[in-house]
Design a protein around this motif. Structure first.
Motif, PDB file in Angstrom:
ATOM      1  N   ASN A  19       0.652  -1.157   0.074  1.00 46.05           N
ATOM      2  CA  ASN A  19      -0.081   0.038   0.185  1.00 46.05           C
ATOM      3  C   ASN A  19       0.788   1.256  -0.053  1.00 46.05           C
ATOM      4  OD1 ASN A  19      -2.038  -1.918   0.084  1.00 46.05           O
ATOM      5  ND2 ASN A  19      -2.874  -0.978   1.954  1.00 46.05           N
ATOM      6  N   ASN A  20       1.991   1.207  -0.097  1.00 43.18           N
ATOM      7  CA  ASN A  20       3.047   2.183  -0.472  1.00 43.18           C
ATOM      8  C   ASN A  20       4.379   1.891  -1.152  1.00 43.18           C
ATOM      9  OD1 ASN A  20       4.834   1.260   1.769  1.00 43.18           O
ATOM     10  ND2 ASN A  20       3.352   1.926   3.159  1.00 43.18           N
ATOM     11  N   LEU A  21       5.157   2.712  -1.586  1.00 44.45           N
ATOM     12  CA  LEU A  21       6.324   2.489  -2.384  1.00 44.45           C
ATOM     13  C   LEU A  21       7.226   1.289  -1.779  1.00 44.45           C
ATOM     14  CD1 LEU A  21       8.093   3.013  -4.741  1.00 44.45           C
ATOM     15  CD2 LEU A  21       9.121   4.864  -3.468  1.00 44.45           C
ATOM     16  N   GLU A  22       7.449   1.527  -0.242  1.00 47.99           N
ATOM     17  CA  GLU A  22       8.211   0.539   0.447  1.00 47.99           C
ATOM     18  C   GLU A  22       7.628  -0.807   0.344  1.00 47.99           C
ATOM     19  OE1 GLU A  22      10.445   0.147   4.801  1.00 47.99           O
ATOM     20  OE2 GLU A  22       9.293   1.739   4.392  1.00 47.99           O
ATOM     21  N   GLU A  23       6.661  -0.957   0.799  1.00 56.02           N
ATOM     22  CA  GLU A  23       6.012  -2.216   0.890  1.00 56.02           C
ATOM     23  C   GLU A  23       5.700  -2.993  -0.697  1.00 56.02           C
ATOM     24  OE1 GLU A  23       2.013  -1.951   2.375  1.00 56.02           O
ATOM     25  OE2 GLU A  23       2.737  -1.177   4.416  1.00 56.02           O
ATOM     26  N   TYR A  24       5.449  -2.156  -1.610  1.00 50.40           N
ATOM     27  CA  TYR A  24       5.254  -2.564  -2.947  1.00 50.40           C
ATOM     28  C   TYR A  24       6.673  -3.003  -3.560  1.00 50.40           C
ATOM     29  CZ  TYR A  24       4.949  -2.140  -8.241  1.00 50.40           C
ATOM     30  OH  TYR A  24       5.093  -2.377  -9.502  1.00 50.40           O
ATOM     31  N   ALA A  51      -9.093 -12.069  -8.080  1.00 49.37           N
ATOM     32  CA  ALA A  51      -8.481 -11.078  -8.570  1.00 49.37           C
ATOM     33  C   ALA A  51      -7.202 -10.582  -7.528  1.00 49.37           C
ATOM     34  CB  ALA A  51      -9.423 -10.025  -8.685  1.00 49.37           C
ATOM     35  N   CYS A  52      -6.728  -9.442  -7.860  1.00 47.97           N
ATOM     36  CA  CYS A  52      -5.349  -8.954  -7.242  1.00 47.97           C
ATOM     37  C   CYS A  52      -6.124  -7.503  -6.748  1.00 47.97           C
ATOM     38  CB  CYS A  52      -4.339  -8.639  -8.011  1.00 47.97           C
ATOM     39  SG  CYS A  52      -3.317 -10.055  -8.325  1.00 47.97           S
ATOM     40  N   GLU A  53      -6.741  -7.708  -5.592  1.00 47.45           N
ATOM     41  CA  GLU A  53      -7.437  -6.592  -4.744  1.00 47.45           C
ATOM     42  C   GLU A  53      -6.248  -5.728  -3.826  1.00 47.45           C
ATOM     43  OE1 GLU A  53     -11.814  -8.038  -3.998  1.00 47.45           O
ATOM     44  OE2 GLU A  53     -10.529  -8.461  -2.693  1.00 47.45           O
ATOM     45  N   VAL A  54      -6.510  -4.587  -3.865  1.00 46.75           N
ATOM     46  CA  VAL A  54      -5.771  -3.885  -2.915  1.00 46.75           C
ATOM     47  C   VAL A  54      -6.342  -4.160  -1.447  1.00 46.75           C
ATOM     48  CG1 VAL A  54      -5.607  -1.409  -1.828  1.00 46.75           C
ATOM     49  CG2 VAL A  54      -5.390  -1.633  -4.380  1.00 46.75           C
ATOM     50  N   LYS A  55      -5.508  -4.593  -0.601  1.00 44.48           N
ATOM     51  CA  LYS A  55      -5.761  -4.957   0.765  1.00 44.48           C
ATOM     52  C   LYS A  55      -5.616  -4.126   1.893  1.00 44.48           C
ATOM     53  CE  LYS A  55      -4.094  -9.345  -1.381  1.00 44.48           C
ATOM     54  NZ  LYS A  55      -3.973  -8.674  -2.772  1.00 44.48           N
ATOM     55  N   SER A  56      -6.402  -4.201   3.230  1.00 43.78           N
ATOM     56  CA  SER A  56      -6.108  -3.587   4.182  1.00 43.78           C
ATOM     57  C   SER A  56      -6.289  -1.913   3.985  1.00 43.78           C
ATOM     58  CB  SER A  56      -4.941  -4.004   4.991  1.00 43.78           C
ATOM     59  OG  SER A  56      -5.131  -5.335   5.214  1.00 43.78           O
ATOM     60  N   PHE A  57      -7.061  -1.501   2.898  1.00 45.62           N
ATOM     61  CA  PHE A  57      -7.141  -0.231   2.849  1.00 45.62           C
ATOM     62  C   PHE A  57      -8.341   0.478   3.233  1.00 45.62           C
ATOM     63  CE2 PHE A  57      -8.485   3.211  -0.406  1.00 45.62           C
ATOM     64  CZ  PHE A  57      -7.444   3.849  -0.045  1.00 45.62           C
ATOM     65  N   ASP A  58      -8.302   1.497   4.213  1.00 48.13           N
ATOM     66  CA  ASP A  58      -9.475   2.269   4.737  1.00 48.13           C
ATOM     67  C   ASP A  58      -9.293   3.732   4.020  1.00 48.13           C
ATOM     68  OD1 ASP A  58     -11.284   3.949   5.695  1.00 48.13           O
ATOM     69  OD2 ASP A  58     -11.116   2.662   7.727  1.00 48.13           O
ATOM     70  N   ARG A  69     -16.527  10.677  -0.249  1.00 44.89           N
ATOM     71  CA  ARG A  69     -18.064  10.429  -0.817  1.00 44.89           C
ATOM     72  C   ARG A  69     -17.852  11.248  -2.184  1.00 44.89           C
ATOM     73  NH1 ARG A  69     -21.871  14.329   0.155  1.00 44.89           N
ATOM     74  NH2 ARG A  69     -23.628  12.899   0.138  1.00 44.89           N
ATOM     75  N   LYS A  70     -17.375  12.200  -2.604  1.00 39.17           N
ATOM     76  CA  LYS A  70     -17.498  12.606  -3.782  1.00 39.17           C
ATOM     77  C   LYS A  70     -16.633  12.029  -4.796  1.00 39.17           C
ATOM     78  CE  LYS A  70     -18.429  16.966  -1.543  1.00 39.17           C
ATOM     79  NZ  LYS A  70     -17.741  18.426  -1.315  1.00 39.17           N
ATOM     80  N   MET A  71     -15.837  10.949  -4.469  1.00 37.66           N
ATOM     81  CA  MET A  71     -14.786  10.458  -5.403  1.00 37.66           C
ATOM     82  C   MET A  71     -15.455   9.005  -5.808  1.00 37.66           C
ATOM     83  SD  MET A  71     -11.358  11.779  -3.524  1.00 37.66           S
ATOM     84  CE  MET A  71     -11.128  13.497  -3.243  1.00 37.66           C
ATOM     85  N   ASP A  72     -15.286   8.295  -6.700  1.00 41.83           N
ATOM     86  CA  ASP A  72     -15.053   6.938  -7.145  1.00 41.83           C
ATOM     87  C   ASP A  72     -13.675   6.398  -6.623  1.00 41.83           C
ATOM     88  OD1 ASP A  72     -16.195   4.744  -8.996  1.00 41.83           O
ATOM     89  OD2 ASP A  72     -13.981   4.504  -9.190  1.00 41.83           O
ATOM     90  N   ILE A  73     -13.644   5.212  -6.259  1.00 40.19           N
ATOM     91  CA  ILE A  73     -12.472   4.483  -5.913  1.00 40.19           C
ATOM     92  C   ILE A  73     -11.395   4.766  -6.559  1.00 40.19           C
ATOM     93  CG2 ILE A  73     -11.434   2.427  -5.236  1.00 40.19           C
ATOM     94  CD1 ILE A  73     -14.289   1.322  -4.885  1.00 40.19           C
ATOM     95  N   PHE A  74     -11.390   4.774  -7.939  1.00 42.59           N
ATOM     96  CA  PHE A  74     -10.248   5.100  -8.638  1.00 42.59           C
ATOM     97  C   PHE A  74      -9.544   6.397  -8.400  1.00 42.59           C
ATOM     98  CE2 PHE A  74     -12.486   7.666 -11.717  1.00 42.59           C
ATOM     99  CZ  PHE A  74     -11.678   8.371 -12.423  1.00 42.59           C
ATOM    100  N   THR A  75     -10.489   7.667  -8.074  1.00 45.46           N
ATOM    101  CA  THR A  75     -10.036   8.770  -7.501  1.00 45.46           C
ATOM    102  C   THR A  75      -9.371   8.707  -6.454  1.00 45.46           C
ATOM    103  OG1 THR A  75     -11.363   9.749  -9.205  1.00 45.46           O
ATOM    104  CG2 THR A  75     -10.522  11.249  -7.377  1.00 45.46           C
ATOM    105  N   GLN A  76      -9.990   8.013  -5.377  1.00 44.64           N
ATOM    106  CA  GLN A  76      -9.567   7.802  -4.181  1.00 44.64           C
ATOM    107  C   GLN A  76      -8.124   7.306  -4.175  1.00 44.64           C
ATOM    108  OE1 GLN A  76     -12.308   5.541  -1.900  1.00 44.64           O
ATOM    109  NE2 GLN A  76     -13.984   6.878  -2.244  1.00 44.64           N
ATOM    110  N   TYR A  77      -7.870   6.098  -4.961  1.00 44.25           N
ATOM    111  CA  TYR A  77      -6.658   5.557  -5.084  1.00 44.25           C
ATOM    112  C   TYR A  77      -5.433   6.822  -5.571  1.00 44.25           C
ATOM    113  CZ  TYR A  77      -8.458   0.620  -4.552  1.00 44.25           C
ATOM    114  OH  TYR A  77      -9.133  -0.576  -3.952  1.00 44.25           O
ATOM    115  N   ALA A  78      -5.835   7.476  -6.525  1.00 45.18           N
ATOM    116  CA  ALA A  78      -5.032   8.424  -7.088  1.00 45.18           C
ATOM    117  C   ALA A  78      -4.818   9.418  -6.278  1.00 45.18           C
ATOM    118  CB  ALA A  78      -5.754   9.067  -8.164  1.00 45.18           C
TER     119      ALA A  78
END
Length: 417
Positions: A19-24, A51-58, A69-78
């Motif tokens: 979920n971040n650069l170091e972990e990746y 699938a390959c889901e993002v894990k343990s992400f809040d 709430r104004k963002m789709d998940i793809f924007t939240q990730y961005a």
């Protein structure tokens, strides 16, 4: 005119294996698979149940509930990876010209979850339209770029690239070109995707594009293996801060790598299948080499598109052998999709980050899940099967190819004064 030099000064990653650069990067080194049974919805009736889901992400650990709430998940990730990359870059927004700092962001599909939920709700009702007022702003693919620019006050060029699975490499190449032409100093660029929803899995199943290895999801993504049966759908995001070299040096920025060139081509062949002889893939790599002035024999590592589909893997290897000739046997080749799955429009960004970290660390991430040689390949090529390999990487090439025949390649080099 004299072209400016462009460097990478910040990175952010949110992936199925970290979920971040170091972990990746740690997971890439260790050959970790991100594939597992789907948790986002009940997939029991689907042909592919993993699938390959993002894990343990809040998301609320990163973004205020009112904004999320104004963002789709793809924007939240961005937004999450843009924050990480900006922090990593050390940029002081009060000391830069915000009119010369922009955002170019890629997504192949955009707000699929939002679209699916809104249409499903309408279809299950009495026909009375009761749509969320944020339906359209959450769904459209350019809103990640818009949200990032608003968050940081960046008033330079701002738009989205949509070229299927090549979208975020398209964004990187466009950002690189704007900077080297002197039209901007800084870009937040990359891509995000969140298509692990019913319509995403169902749609790709209907295309017969996905692996159906439900009995063993962790080994389902098998690029170049004889028994590969399709790609594994992934999700996540990657962000890079690109900066004009002198601008970066003037503020004492750390420099991860230099971008040397980018290539663009079209297969002009089929809406979903690659050119069988790899013609588009061949042309895009040649274009990237010519654009950068790099000779084929100078390339050390290729992070291939390598989705684990029978036709795609074959056509890309043919193209590599044609472009690199005898030097193809000196290359390290690997597909990190064997670990992350296929992040669609975000793939190019997270794979370019893998190339940059390979340059930084002197380690080639592996192609995991190789069990059986495919005799139709020349298995004297070094596919970096199953284990990472140490290598001094000076020049790396990242390939991304998308439905519609869209092809992009980007060349990165270890930074030298």
């Amino acid at each position: 005119m004299e072209l400016k030099r462009v460097v990478v000064t910040g990175l952010g990653a949110l992936t199925p294996i970290g979920n971040n650069l170091e972990e990746y990067w740690k997971s890439l080194e260790e050959g970790v698979s991100g594939a597992a049974p789907i948790t986002k919805f009940d997939a029991e009736k689907f042909r592919t149940k993993f699938a390959c889901e993002v894990k343990s992400f809040d998301v609320h650990d990163h973004i205020h509930r009112k904004d999320a709430r104004k963002m789709d998940i793809f924007t939240q990730y961005a937004m999450v990876v843009a924050e990480e990359a900006m922090k990593d870059s050390g940029l002081d927004l009060e000391k830069i010209n915000l009119a010369r700092a922009g955002v170019i962001w890629g997504s192949g599909i955009g707000g699929l979850k939002t679209f699916h939920d809104e249409v499903t709700e309408f279809a299950s009702g009495d026909g009375t339209p009761r749509y969320n007022p944020f339906f359209i702003p959450k769904m459209i693919a350019d809103l990640s770029a818009g949200h990032i620019s608003i968050r940081f006050g960046l008033m330079g060029p701002n738009f989205a690239t949509v070229s299927a699975c090549a979208s975020s490499t398209n964004a990187l190449v466009d950002s690189f070109n704007y900077i080297r032409l002197g039209k901007a100093d800084i870009f937040v660029t990359g891509g995000s995707e969140a298509a692990v929803v019913e319509s995403g899995i169902g749609g790709f199943n209907a295309l017969k594009a996905l692996s159906e290895r439900n009995d063993d999801p962790t080994t389902a993504s098998r690029p170049f293996d004889k028994n590969r049966d399709g790609f594994v759908l992934g999700e996540g995001a990657g962000a890079l801060i690109l900066e004009e070299l002198e601008h970066a040096k003037a503020r004492g920025a750390k420099i991860y790598a230099e971008i040397l060139g980018g290539g663009m081509s079209a297969d002009a062949h089929h809406i979903t299948a690659p050119h069988p002889e790899g013609l588009g893939a061949k042309n895009v790599m040649i274009d990237a080499l010519n654009d950068s002035g790099v000779k084929p024999e100078e390339v050390d590592y290729i992070n291939v598109h390598g989705t684990s589909t029978p036709l795609g893997d074959m056509s890309e290897v043919k193209a590599i052998q044609e472009v690199f000739g005898a030097h193809a046997y000196n290359l390290n080749i690997s597909s990190t999709k064997s670990m992350t799955g296929h992040l669609l429009g975000a793939a190019g960004a997270v794979e370019s980050i893998a190339c940059i970290m390979a340059i930084q660390k002197g380690i080639i991430p592996p192609t995991i899940n190789h069990f059986t040689d495919d005799e139709t390949f020349d298995n004297k090529l070094n596919f970096t099967f199953n284990k990472a390999q140490k290598r001094d990487v000076k020049v790396a090439l990242s390939n991304t190819f998308g439905f519609g025949g869209h092809n992009f390649s980007i060349l990165l080099r270890k930074y030298e004064e």
